[in-house]
Design a protein around this motif. Structure first.
Motif, PDB file in Angstrom:
ATOM      1  N   ILE A 195       0.867  -1.186   0.000  1.00 52.10           N
ATOM      2  CA  ILE A 195       0.000   0.000   0.000  1.00 52.10           C
ATOM      3  C   ILE A 195       0.901   1.232   0.000  1.00 52.10           C
ATOM      4  N   GLU A 196       0.743   2.091  -0.979  1.00 54.60           N
ATOM      5  CA  GLU A 196       1.443   3.380  -0.957  1.00 54.60           C
ATOM      6  C   GLU A 196       0.564   4.375  -0.219  1.00 54.60           C
ATOM      7  N   VAL A 197       1.145   5.010   0.815  1.00 54.78           N
ATOM      8  CA  VAL A 197       0.354   5.845   1.724  1.00 54.78           C
ATOM      9  C   VAL A 197       0.791   7.310   1.618  1.00 54.78           C
ATOM     10  N   MET A 198      -0.200   8.187   1.537  1.00 52.37           N
ATOM     11  CA  MET A 198       0.063   9.642   1.470  1.00 52.37           C
ATOM     12  C   MET A 198       0.003  10.238   2.877  1.00 52.37           C
ATOM     13  N   GLY A 199       1.002  11.027   3.248  1.00 48.23           N
ATOM     14  CA  GLY A 199       0.988  11.743   4.524  1.00 48.23           C
ATOM     15  C   GLY A 199       1.617  10.998   5.677  1.00 48.23           C
ATOM     16  N   MET A 200       2.211   9.845   5.419  1.00 45.08           N
ATOM     17  CA  MET A 200       2.781   9.024   6.504  1.00 45.08           C
ATOM     18  C   MET A 200       4.198   9.534   6.817  1.00 45.08           C
ATOM     19  N   VAL A 201       4.272  10.567   7.664  1.00 45.27           N
ATOM     20  CA  VAL A 201       5.562  11.236   7.873  1.00 45.27           C
ATOM     21  C   VAL A 201       6.193  10.957   9.231  1.00 45.27           C
ATOM     22  N   CYS A 202       5.458  10.347  10.165  1.00 47.24           N
ATOM     23  CA  CYS A 202       6.102  10.083  11.462  1.00 47.24           C
ATOM     24  C   CYS A 202       5.715   8.713  12.013  1.00 47.24           C
ATOM     25  N   ALA A 203       6.653   8.136  12.782  1.00 44.55           N
ATOM     26  CA  ALA A 203       6.462   6.783  13.301  1.00 44.55           C
ATOM     27  C   ALA A 203       5.338   6.719  14.323  1.00 44.55           C
TER      28      ALA A 203
ATOM     29  N   ASP B 120      -4.152   8.904   3.414  1.00 43.75           N
ATOM     30  CA  ASP B 120      -4.808   8.577   2.145  1.00 43.75           C
ATOM     31  C   ASP B 120      -4.008   7.491   1.426  1.00 43.75           C
ATOM     32  N   VAL B 121      -4.729   6.705   0.652  1.00 42.43           N
ATOM     33  CA  VAL B 121      -4.087   5.618  -0.105  1.00 42.43           C
ATOM     34  C   VAL B 121      -3.804   6.092  -1.521  1.00 42.43           C
ATOM     35  N   LYS B 122      -2.567   5.913  -1.939  1.00 36.77           N
ATOM     36  CA  LYS B 122      -2.221   6.267  -3.323  1.00 36.77           C
ATOM     37  C   LYS B 122      -2.459   5.068  -4.240  1.00 36.77           C
ATOM     38  N   SER B 123      -2.023   3.891  -3.777  1.00 35.83           N
ATOM     39  CA  SER B 123      -2.242   2.685  -4.581  1.00 35.83           C
ATOM     40  C   SER B 123      -2.146   1.438  -3.710  1.00 35.83           C
ATOM     41  N   ILE B 124      -2.787   0.365  -4.181  1.00 38.10           N
ATOM     42  CA  ILE B 124      -2.658  -0.945  -3.525  1.00 38.10           C
ATOM     43  C   ILE B 124      -2.358  -1.957  -4.619  1.00 38.10           C
TER      44      ILE B 124
ATOM     45  N   MET C 257      -9.368  19.953   8.856  1.00 40.75           N
ATOM     46  CA  MET C 257      -8.775  19.765   7.530  1.00 40.75           C
ATOM     47  C   MET C 257      -7.490  18.958   7.649  1.00 40.75           C
ATOM     48  N   ARG C 258      -7.259  18.080   6.720  1.00 39.32           N
ATOM     49  CA  ARG C 258      -5.941  17.438   6.584  1.00 39.32           C
ATOM     50  C   ARG C 258      -5.620  17.316   5.118  1.00 39.32           C
ATOM     51  N   VAL C 259      -4.436  17.727   4.767  1.00 35.16           N
ATOM     52  CA  VAL C 259      -3.957  17.538   3.396  1.00 35.16           C
ATOM     53  C   VAL C 259      -2.789  16.563   3.468  1.00 35.16           C
ATOM     54  N   ASN C 260      -2.994  15.377   2.932  1.00 29.54           N
ATOM     55  CA  ASN C 260      -1.932  14.377   2.883  1.00 29.54           C
ATOM     56  C   ASN C 260      -1.252  14.426   1.536  1.00 29.54           C
ATOM     57  N   GLU C 261       0.004  14.783   1.542  1.00 29.10           N
ATOM     58  CA  GLU C 261       0.810  14.669   0.322  1.00 29.10           C
ATOM     59  C   GLU C 261       1.752  13.493   0.548  1.00 29.10           C
ATOM     60  N   ILE C 262       2.452  13.085  -0.501  1.00 29.08           N
ATOM     61  CA  ILE C 262       3.307  11.901  -0.350  1.00 29.08           C
ATOM     62  C   ILE C 262       4.422  12.159   0.680  1.00 29.08           C
ATOM     63  N   GLU C 263       4.910  13.413   0.773  1.00 30.45           N
ATOM     64  CA  GLU C 263       6.011  13.689   1.700  1.00 30.45           C
ATOM     65  C   GLU C 263       5.641  14.666   2.805  1.00 30.45           C
TER      66      GLU C 263
ATOM     67  N   PHE D 163      -2.844  24.904  13.794  1.00 29.00           N
ATOM     68  CA  PHE D 163      -2.436  24.585  12.429  1.00 29.00           C
ATOM     69  C   PHE D 163      -1.047  23.961  12.496  1.00 29.00           C
ATOM     70  N   ASP D 164      -0.850  22.837  11.812  1.00 26.92           N
ATOM     71  CA  ASP D 164       0.502  22.277  11.792  1.00 26.92           C
ATOM     72  C   ASP D 164       0.859  21.701  10.432  1.00 26.92           C
ATOM     73  N   TYR D 165       2.150  21.675  10.190  1.00 23.88           N
ATOM     74  CA  TYR D 165       2.702  21.151   8.931  1.00 23.88           C
ATOM     75  C   TYR D 165       3.922  20.306   9.274  1.00 23.88           C
ATOM     76  N   GLU D 166       4.009  19.127   8.667  1.00 26.07           N
ATOM     77  CA  GLU D 166       5.103  18.226   9.029  1.00 26.07           C
ATOM     78  C   GLU D 166       5.573  17.423   7.827  1.00 26.07           C
ATOM     79  N   THR D 167       6.888  17.298   7.722  1.00 30.60           N
ATOM     80  CA  THR D 167       7.472  16.350   6.763  1.00 30.60           C
ATOM     81  C   THR D 167       8.378  15.426   7.586  1.00 30.60           C
ATOM     82  N   ARG D 168       9.167  14.597   6.922  1.00 34.21           N
ATOM     83  CA  ARG D 168      10.089  13.730   7.667  1.00 34.21           C
ATOM     84  C   ARG D 168      11.200  14.548   8.324  1.00 34.21           C
ATOM     85  N   ARG D 169      11.449  15.788   7.836  1.00 38.47           N
ATOM     86  CA  ARG D 169      12.563  16.578   8.347  1.00 38.47           C
ATOM     87  C   ARG D 169      12.167  17.919   8.954  1.00 38.47           C
TER      88      ARG D 169
END
Lengths: 105, 212
Positions: free
Chosen positions: A23-31, A84-88, B79-85, B119-125
């Motif tokens: 599953i490719e996941v959007m927004g998964m930035v922290c453990a 959000d799910v990008k792809s499965i 609101m939540r906006v999920n981008e890949i990063e 309001f918050d914004y977060e990436t891996r870094r």
């Protein structure tokens, strides 16, 4: 000999039954946050193992069903965890293989 | 007595402690924070992936005031906006309960209603957050504005500990005329969250959390 045959049949059957999904996941930035995904997926009866990879934004699920886990169920779990799910997609490698590949880089 | 029962209750319904205001559907999230001017403990149950209800106890101290409150709150992810990063969120807290305000040997108890927007914004870094909470008790104004921003020293895998540097700015009306500036080190892995810093006035702040 009979025992070996039975074990072999059982092993082959298990392998045939198992399926792995990526599953490719959007927004998964922290453990911390991704734990929700891992815990919810592991709570499913048909799920054997889960691997979360933050660097490459995917989750791998091993299931004991030859059809895997329904895409709708996987999507609901990811969305309920806040992502959000990008792809499965169905893949050939197991969680163990993928974990070994990325953790032994 | 009620306060002690309240805090003990918070500790016992605490299977999970995390950094985000709320977690996944069906989860219980508990947070604690302690510093010279502000302490709180709160716990919430996620009804859905976007809504949770919770209980909270807090204490404000400064400029002759001692403020202690206990209440219930409803947290809504607007609101939540999920981008890949990255992930971007807008949260609304609506809190109400009883607050006790002590100043110059006066001690008054009041009902309070306190909205907060975050309001918050977060990436891996990178991490950035700003919030504003309105808390008025009769003629006293305890509105709090907070901002946090920082960076992670490096990316980590899911099971590894990730170190962050976070600069925190806090101002609470009536507590201090100064802006409190707190450089903080944050360590996160999936089971442990530790945040420790010392303000530019020399006041320590510690935030320890664990996931069971």
């Amino acid at each position: 000999m009979k025992k070996i045959l039975l074990i072999l049949l059982f092993t082959l059957h298990s392998v045939a039954m198992a399926q792995t999904q990526k599953i490719e996941v959007m927004g998964m930035v922290c453990a911390f946050c991704a734990q929700g995904i891992e815990k919810s997926l592991k709570s499913l009866d048909q799920v054997n193992d889960v691997y979360v990879n933050l660097d490459n934004y995917f989750v791998i699920v091993d299931s004991n069903s030859n059809n895997g886990v329904q895409d709708e169920i996987l999507t609901k779990i990811i969305v309920d965890a806040g992502y959000d799910v990008k792809s499965i997609q169905v893949i050939n490698d197991s969680v163990a293989l993928i974990r070994a590949k990325y953790e032994n880089k | 007595m009620f306060s002690k029962i309240f805090i003990i209750l918070l500790m016992f319904i605490n299977p999970q402690l995390i950094a985000a205001p709320m977690s996944y559907k069906g989860s219980i999230t508990t947070m604690g924070e302690a510093s010279k001017h502000f302490s709180k403990v709160e716990s919430n149950y996620a009804l859905t992936g976007k809504d949770s209800i919770g209980i909270k106890a807090f204490k404000l101290k400064g400029d002759g005031y001692d403020v202690y409150g206990e209440g219930l709150f409803y947290l809504k992810r607007l609101m939540r906006v999920n981008e890949i990063e990255s992930q971007t969120n807008l949260w609304l807290f609506t809190e109400s309960g009883q607050v006790s305000v002590k100043k110059n040997s006066r001690n008054n108890d009041h009902f309070y209603l306190s909205p907060k927007i975050q309001f918050d914004y977060e990436t891996r870094r990178i991490y950035a957050m700003t919030s504003h909470q309105i808390l008025r008790v009769q003629h006293d104004n305890f509105d709090t504005t907070k901002a946090k921003a920082g960076f992670s020293f490096h990316k980590t895998e899911y099971n590894e500990t990730q170190p962050w540097f976070i600069l925190e700015l806090i101002h609470t009306n009536s507590m201090s005329k100064k802006l409190e500036i707190i450089p903080t080190i944050r360590l996160i892995n999936k089971a442990l969250y530790l945040e420790a810093g010392v303000s530019t006035d020399g006041n320590p702040k510690l935030h320890l959390m664990h996931t069971f």
